[in-house]
Design an enzyme around this catalytic site. Structure first.
Site, PDB file in Angstrom:
ATOM      1  N   ASP A  14      -0.204 -29.941  16.221  1.00 43.18           N
ATOM      2  CA  ASP A  14       1.214 -30.245  16.445  1.00 43.18           C
ATOM      3  C   ASP A  14       1.940 -29.138  17.220  1.00 43.18           C
ATOM      4  OD1 ASP A  14       0.735 -32.449  14.642  1.00 43.18           O
ATOM      5  OD2 ASP A  14       0.958 -31.034  12.997  1.00 43.18           O
ATOM      6  N   GLU A 179       5.747 -40.552  15.138  1.00 43.04           N
ATOM      7  CA  GLU A 179       5.977 -39.315  14.394  1.00 43.04           C
ATOM      8  C   GLU A 179       6.127 -38.174  15.392  1.00 43.04           C
ATOM      9  OE1 GLU A 179       2.485 -38.365  12.058  1.00 43.04           O
ATOM     10  OE2 GLU A 179       1.161 -39.157  13.606  1.00 43.04           O
TER      11      GLU A 179
END
Length: 497
Positions: A14, A179
Site C-alpha cells: 500500500d 479501497e
C-alpha cells in the site's frame, strides 16, 4: 536510460508517495511489525532507501502482544504548512495521524482522528477554502460491508473529525472491493485514485467530481491485461520536477502481490488527457483508456543530491509487537537481545526480530554470542509466513541442545501447533554463526535453509524447506531469544554485517 519494474523487490504494501523539494518520500503498511510506518527516500522514484520510521509503537495494550495481520493498514503521507503528516487506520480502533517537521527525525505519537471499528485506508485533502476532508474505505470483516468509500470533515487546526461519516461512493456493482483511496484536486476536479476487484486480480480505478462528495464519474485506468503484473493494486500519483525525455512528468507508484516476496513496488508512467483523465502504463503510448503495467520505461529526471538513509545495521528489522526497552539494547553493529520469558509458541513471542525478503536469491549470516545465555534459555533463527520453521540453540547446563521447531495447522491469526526435532551435544557452544539461504523456486515461491556452525565444532542444518507468504505480508526471516524462567540477565549478543 531506462528503469525496470519492480523498482523495489521488497514488501512495501500500500505505498503512498509525495515529492517535497528535492526528495520523494514513501510510506507503506507495517501491520503488527514495529517500529512501523517506514519512511523511505529517493531522488529519482526508482532507487529508494529506508530513512526512518514514523511510529514507534501502537498506543493500545493489545499490541504489546502479537496481533498478526492487525495494526497499521494503508497509510497516506502528505505535506502541508511546513509539516509532514501520515494518516493511518488500525482496523479495530480507528483513524490516526502523526506529524513531523523533519521526516527523518522524531514523529509525534499517534493521535486519534476518528474512533471506531471497520475503517481503513484514510487519505486527507486540504481544500482551497481551508477546510480539511478525509476519504477512507471500510473493512467488511469488522463493519459488515465494503466496496464503499466514506468522507469525514476534519478540524483544520486539530485535524480531529468534526462531522459524521458519510458514504460518498458505492462501488458494489461497478468497482467491487474498492479501497485504498488517494485524494487529489486538479483543474477544478476532485480525484480519488483507488484499486478495486481485489489485491491479486484487481485493477486501478479513478473517480472524479466537481463536488467533494460526488456525484462521481468513474474509469478503470490500469489493469493486468496481457502483462505479467497481476493486480495492479493500491498506489499514488506523484509529479516530478520536470519532464523526462519521453515527455513524462507524472508517475503512478503501485504494488503487485507476489506471493512469498510480498507486495512489491512498481512505477508506471502517467500523463493527463486534454479532458482531464489520467493515462497510465502502456496507455501513455497507445492512448487507450485503460493501460497495462509496463516492464520498463525511460527514467524520471533525477533530483539533485543524495537522499538521507539510515545507516543503522538493524534498520530493516522489526519486532512482532510493540517493542519494550528491556527487549533489546543496540550497540553499534550488535544487538543485545534479552531472553524474554515465554510459554507460548513462536507465533506469539513478541521479541522476534524479523526483516523482509528483499531479493530473489540471497544468503544472510549472523553471529550469536551465547556466553550470557542462562540455563533454560534459547536463541533461534526463523523463517516465517503463514507457517514457520526455526533452528534453535538451547542452554542445558554443561552441554547444549539444538532443535528444529516447525509450525502446523493454523489459519489466519489463530495459534499454531508446534513440533520439534533435535538433540543434545556435549561440550561447549559459547557462540555460533547462523546462515539463512533463500532461493526462488518460481515467480511467487521460494525455499530456504537455516544452518549453524558453533565454536565447539558442531554444525547442523534444517535442510531445504518451502517458505510461504504470511497474512497480508510476504515471507520474513530473523531471530529471537526467550527463556522458560523469570526475566533475568540472560541474553544473547547478535552481530550482523
Amino acid at each position: 536510460m531506462t528503469y525496470t519494474n519492480p523498482i523495489v523487490l521488497c514488501d512495501y504494501s500500500d505505498p503512498d508517495v509525495i515529492r517535497v523539494g528535492d526528495t520523494y518520500y514513501m510510506t507503506a503498511s507495517s501491520f503488527n511489525f514495529l517500529p512501523g510506518l517506514p519512511v523511505l527516500a529517493s531522488r529519482d522514484l526508482v532507487h529508494w532507501s529506508l530513512a526512518s520510521y514514523a511510529c514507534r509503537e501502537i498506543p493500545f495494550a493489545r499490541y504489546d502482544e502479537v496481533q498478526n495481520a492487525c495494526g497499521i493498514w494503508a497509510p497516506s503521507i502528505r505535506f502541508h504548512g511546513g509539516k509532514f503528516y501520515i494518516f493511518v487506520a488500525t482496523p479495530d480502533e480507528g483513524i490516526f495521524f502523526t506529524s513531523a517537521e523533519n521526516p527523518f527525525g522524531e514523529w509525534s505519537a499517534l493521535e486519534c482522528v476518528w474512533k471506531g471499528k471497520g475503517f481503513e485506508d484514510p487519505c486527507p485533502i486540504w481544500d482551497d477554502d481551508g477546510r480539511v476532508f478525509l476519504v477512507h474505505a471500510y473493512v467488511k470483516s469488522r463493519i459488515g460491508f465494503n466496496s464503499k468509500l466514506g468522507l469525514l470533515e476534519l478540524d483544520p487546526v486539530t485535524l480531529l473529525a468534526i462531522s459524521d461519516d458519510k458514504v460518498i461512493f458505492d462501488g458494489t456493482k461497478t468497482q467491487p472491493t474498492i479501497e485504498g483511496p488517494k485524494f487529489y484536486k486538479r483543474g477544478g476536479f476532485y480525484y480519488i485514485f483507488a484499486p478495486a476487484g481485489g489485491v491479486t486480480d484487481g485493477w486501478q480505478a479513478v473517480l472524479r467530481s466537481r463536488k467533494i462528495d460526488g456525484k462521481w464519474e468513474e474509469r478503470i485506468v490500469l489493469a493486468q491485461g496481457s502483462s505479467s503484473v497481476n493486480g495492479p493494486h493500491q498506489g499514488a500519483w506523484v509529479e516530478s520536477a520536470e519532464e523526462n525525455g519521453a515527455g513524462i512528468r507524472d508517475w503512478f507508484v503501485h504494488f503487485q502481490e507476489r506471493g512469498v516476496f510480498g507486495r512489491i513496488v512498481h512505477l508506471q508512467p502517467m500523463k493527463w488527457t486534454e479532458d482531464g483523465w489520467p493515462l497510465m502504463g502502456s496507455a501513455v503510448m497507445t492512448g487507450a483508456e485503460c493501460g497495462e503495467p509496463v516492464s520498463s520505461f525511460e527514467m524520471p529526471v533525477p533530483l539533485s543530491g543524495n537522499p538521507s538513509a539510515c545507516e543503522f545495521p538493524f534498520r530493516d528489522f522489526q519486532f512482532s509487537a510493540n517493542p519494550k526497552p528491556d527487549y533489546a539494547r543496540f550497540d553499534g553493529k550488535s544487538v543485545v537481545l534479552r531472553c524474554v520469558p515465554s510459554s507460548s509458541s513462536l507465533w506469539r513471542v513478541a521479541n522476534v526480530m524479523t526483516k523482509k525478503i528483499d531479493a530473489e536469491n540471497f544468503d544472510f549470516e549472523l553471529a550469536a554470542d551465547f556466553s550470557a545465555m542462562d540455563e533454560g534459555s534459547r536463541f533461534g533463527v526463523i523463517f516465517v509466513g503463514n507457517e514457520y520453521k526455526s533452528l534453535e540453540v538451547r542452554r542445558l547446563g554443561d552441554s547444549f541442545g539444538y532443535a528444529v521447531v516447525e509450525s502446523a495447522g493454523g489459519e489466519g491469526d489463530e495459534e499454531r501447533d508446534e513440533t520439534e526435532k533435535g538433540g543434545t551435544v556435549s561440550g561447549t557452544c559459547s557462540s555460533a554463526v547462523f546462515r539463512v539461504s533463500f532461493r526462488k523456486t518460481g515467480g511467487r515461491s521460494g525455499e530456504a535453509c537455516i544452518s549453524l556452525r558453533c565454536d565447539g565444532g558442531f554444525s547442523f542444518s534444517t535442510g531445504k524447506f518451502s517458505v510461504e507468504k504470511g497474512h497480508w505480508v510476504g515471507g520474513r526471516f530473523g531471530f529471537y531469544a526467550s527463556s522458560d524462567g523469570k526475566f533475568g540477565g540472560s541474553h544473547v549478543k547478535v552481530r550482523i554485517g
